[in-house]
Write an enzyme that holds these catalytic residues in place. Sequence first.
Site, PDB file in Angstrom:
ATOM      1  N   GLU A 252       0.712  -3.371  -8.034  1.00  0.00           N
ATOM      2  CA  GLU A 252       1.461  -3.356  -9.275  1.00  0.00           C
ATOM      3  C   GLU A 252       2.525  -4.454  -9.165  1.00  0.00           C
ATOM      4  O   GLU A 252       3.253  -4.489  -8.173  1.00  0.00           O
ATOM      5  CB  GLU A 252       2.124  -1.992  -9.479  1.00  0.00           C
ATOM      6  CG  GLU A 252       2.782  -1.935 -10.826  1.00  0.00           C
ATOM      7  CD  GLU A 252       3.503  -0.629 -11.130  1.00  0.00           C
ATOM      8  OE1 GLU A 252       3.389   0.332 -10.347  1.00  0.00           O
ATOM      9  OE2 GLU A 252       4.194  -0.601 -12.164  1.00  0.00           O
TER      10      GLU A 252
ATOM     11  N   ARG B 280      -1.066   5.297   4.994  1.00  0.00           N
ATOM     12  CA  ARG B 280      -0.092   4.223   4.760  1.00  0.00           C
ATOM     13  C   ARG B 280       0.500   3.775   6.065  1.00  0.00           C
ATOM     14  O   ARG B 280       0.713   4.590   6.970  1.00  0.00           O
ATOM     15  CB  ARG B 280       1.083   4.775   3.940  1.00  0.00           C
ATOM     16  CG  ARG B 280       0.919   4.773   2.480  1.00  0.00           C
ATOM     17  CD  ARG B 280       2.183   5.326   1.849  1.00  0.00           C
ATOM     18  NE  ARG B 280       3.026   4.252   1.332  1.00  0.00           N
ATOM     19  CZ  ARG B 280       2.829   3.692   0.146  1.00  0.00           C
ATOM     20  NH1 ARG B 280       1.851   4.110  -0.622  1.00  0.00           N
ATOM     21  NH2 ARG B 280       3.616   2.733  -0.275  1.00  0.00           N
TER      22      ARG B 280
ATOM     23  N   LYS C 250       8.551  -0.024  -2.110  1.00  0.00           N
ATOM     24  CA  LYS C 250       9.110  -1.043  -2.997  1.00  0.00           C
ATOM     25  C   LYS C 250      10.427  -0.574  -3.592  1.00  0.00           C
ATOM     26  O   LYS C 250      11.333  -1.375  -3.794  1.00  0.00           O
ATOM     27  CB  LYS C 250       8.111  -1.373  -4.103  1.00  0.00           C
ATOM     28  CG  LYS C 250       7.095  -2.394  -3.658  1.00  0.00           C
ATOM     29  CD  LYS C 250       6.270  -2.891  -4.831  1.00  0.00           C
ATOM     30  CE  LYS C 250       5.040  -2.060  -4.982  1.00  0.00           C
ATOM     31  NZ  LYS C 250       4.102  -2.502  -5.991  1.00  0.00           N
TER      32      LYS C 250
HETATM   33  P1  ATP Z   1       5.303   1.862  -4.485  1.00  0.00           P
HETATM   34  O1  ATP Z   1       5.927   1.399  -3.202  1.00  0.00           O
HETATM   35  O2  ATP Z   1       5.982   1.323  -5.702  1.00  0.00           O
HETATM   36  O3  ATP Z   1       4.922   3.305  -4.504  1.00  0.00           O
HETATM   37  P2  ATP Z   1       2.755   0.935  -3.723  1.00  0.00           P
HETATM   38  O4  ATP Z   1       3.277   0.742  -2.373  1.00  0.00           O
HETATM   39  O5  ATP Z   1       1.680   1.935  -3.982  1.00  0.00           O
HETATM   40  O6  ATP Z   1       3.922   1.184  -4.699  1.00  0.00           O
HETATM   41  P3  ATP Z   1       1.091  -1.007  -5.014  1.00  0.00           P
HETATM   42  O7  ATP Z   1       1.499  -2.319  -5.533  1.00  0.00           O
HETATM   43  O8  ATP Z   1       0.563  -0.025  -5.959  1.00  0.00           O
HETATM   44  O9  ATP Z   1       2.364  -0.474  -4.271  1.00  0.00           O
HETATM   45  O10 ATP Z   1       0.106  -1.174  -3.790  1.00  0.00           O
HETATM   46  C1  ATP Z   1      -1.067  -1.943  -3.825  1.00  0.00           C
HETATM   47  C2  ATP Z   1      -2.001  -1.445  -2.779  1.00  0.00           C
HETATM   48  O11 ATP Z   1      -1.403  -1.529  -1.487  1.00  0.00           O
HETATM   49  C3  ATP Z   1      -2.365  -0.003  -3.005  1.00  0.00           C
HETATM   50  O12 ATP Z   1      -3.755   0.142  -2.863  1.00  0.00           O
HETATM   51  C4  ATP Z   1      -1.624   0.738  -1.955  1.00  0.00           C
HETATM   52  O13 ATP Z   1      -2.306   1.891  -1.575  1.00  0.00           O
HETATM   53  C5  ATP Z   1      -1.523  -0.295  -0.823  1.00  0.00           C
HETATM   54  N1  ATP Z   1      -0.312  -0.048  -0.035  1.00  0.00           N
HETATM   55  C6  ATP Z   1       0.948   0.019  -0.478  1.00  0.00           C
HETATM   56  N2  ATP Z   1       1.792   0.332   0.513  1.00  0.00           N
HETATM   57  C7  ATP Z   1       1.047   0.481   1.627  1.00  0.00           C
HETATM   58  C8  ATP Z   1       1.331   0.818   2.984  1.00  0.00           C
HETATM   59  N3  ATP Z   1       2.576   1.071   3.393  1.00  0.00           N
HETATM   60  N4  ATP Z   1       0.311   0.878   3.858  1.00  0.00           N
HETATM   61  C9  ATP Z   1      -0.942   0.605   3.457  1.00  0.00           C
HETATM   62  N5  ATP Z   1      -1.282   0.292   2.199  1.00  0.00           N
HETATM   63  C10 ATP Z   1      -0.309   0.235   1.282  1.00  0.00           C
END
Ligand code: ATP
Length: 559
Positions: A35, A261, A271
């Site tokens: 996003e 994650r 974020k």
């Molecule tokens: P927020 O931090 O705002 O909740 P998000 O971390 O889910 O958002 P996105 O931009 O939706 O951010 O993430 C894009 C992709 O990266 C998604 O498929 C998400 O699952 C993956 N992603 C985000 N953070 C992690 C993480 N810490 N470890 C592994 N994958 C991640």
Amino acid sequence: MSGSIISPTNFIRQIIEEDLVNHKYDLIRTRFPPEPNGYLHIGHAKSICLNFGIAEDYQGQCNLRFDDTNPIKENIEFINAIKRDVKWLGFQWYGNIRYASDFFEAQYNYAVELIKKGLAYVDELSPSLIRQYRGTLKSVGTNSPYRSRSVEENLRLFFNMRKGEFSEGAACLRAKIDMSSNFMVLRDPVLYRIKFVEHHQTSNQWCIYPMYDFAHCISDALEGITHSLCTLEFQDNRRLYDWILDNISISNHPKQYEFSRLNVEYTVTSKRQLHLLVTKNIVDGWDDPRMPTISGMRRRGYTPESIREFCQRIGVTKQDNLVEMGSLESCVRDHLNEHASRAMAVINPIVICITNLPKDYEEIICMQCHPYKPSMGVREVPFTSEIYIDRSDFLEKKIKNYKRLILGEEVRLRNSYIIKAENIEKDNKGNIICLYCSCDLKTLNQHPGDGRKVKGVIHWVSAKYALPAEFRLYEQLFLCAKPWEKDDLLMTINPNSLMIQDGFVEPSLKTAKASLSYQFEREGYFCIDSADSTLNKLVFNRTISLRNNWLKVNNIHCT
Ligand code: ATP
Ligand code: MG
């Protein structure tokens, strides 16, 4: 299928290999769906390496798709930063950039299809009542009084929503699933809400926006994604993902798989929390070298290879993925050790006058740029009668295990001569102004002939020719291993996360390149700060020290 898969396997790759063997799919399509509401961080790198890595290794395709369903928090700056970061990590998306908003019209039509099937309705409960009616994990939800509207009425009202005839929050479209489901996401989830906000891609075309859950599965399906990989918090949402695709007339039904994650100790990978650090000016923007963002790590001097190696080492599982900062750093160190040119820099200088050389003495010493890679060439380092050494490399009185310069004793200058500290000059506060040394001119890269043993080696630069430089020395941003668990993140900020020192670098660094890393001997790996270095001032970021300091750091008390 590719004959040579280099990446270590994991449960997702095993599923993919089975699907290929069984010809369930002949072409693997994945996507990375950020996003655009912030910069990418080390957690995203894990997902990028997984999705793009799979496409690479199985000759498939990986799309970069912006999940842009919430225009309030999104913007073009984030889109551009994300594209740059993905490329910098070494990946190329398949075809054009995709946006969930490319499919807004199609999504709208699928919503209409659900309404026609009696599977969606326009609800006029207020957002807070919708929340109340949803119930809890222990109690079932309550049907909205608007749930039994006729198809015709729902079609009309949904169209009116689109036309802007409702105000924000006055109506929404909900799926009609089951208000008593054990899965909260299935209790008539909201599919569309009203927002009178300009969108970075679709401008003012829409005032209703699909929810992530609705847009995501449809975008996946329309793009022909085969394996939709996401993090574990979406495990329950998989039921909704499947419900939506099962109930609309769409032929492709990607399968969602979840992995854990990544969390890294002493930093945050949310974020929201990174936003807080930026907006509260705790750091100097998203690319501050202390940030775990890709752009911060790049500015700090981390290499894409080291981040990719880290993602390989941590693997992909469903287990909790809490990783020590030291394991990320050791990937960086391993890569830089191979590739960084060596040079000398004195971070906290004191001046040495060599008394047995004429004042205008100058000699050029050739030094290797890398101890075991002659192909990296040599550099010319001037040696003069006045040099700088680091303050911490001199002591007046000997202490145990101290192998540097001591008053009355000898030390070797790196790649140069042996000197002996003869005398000190101090100001009236007792600070050393100058150290007077003699130099044994028979010892240029040679042992002394008379069997004297000189153990210590210290680095130095010519006082006449060295270039002034600012050094930015970083420590971890938080004092606490799991800062994301703190109620007040800002209470655990490490006050020493950035220390600035003014010193000198050898003159060969006049042509230092912003994209290269240097090992300053005995001090660590450094790179030119890409944002703040100007022609009149060199600014170096310390990427990482030479050795793992985490044992020391871990003793810091968590506040
Ligand atoms: P927020 O931090 O705002 O909740 P998000 O971390 O889910 O958002 P996105 O931009 O939706 O951010 O993430 C894009 C992709 O990266 C998604 O498929 C998400 O699952 C993956 N992603 C985000 N953070 C992690 C993480 N810490 N470890 C592994 N994958 C991640
Ligand atoms: Mg997300």
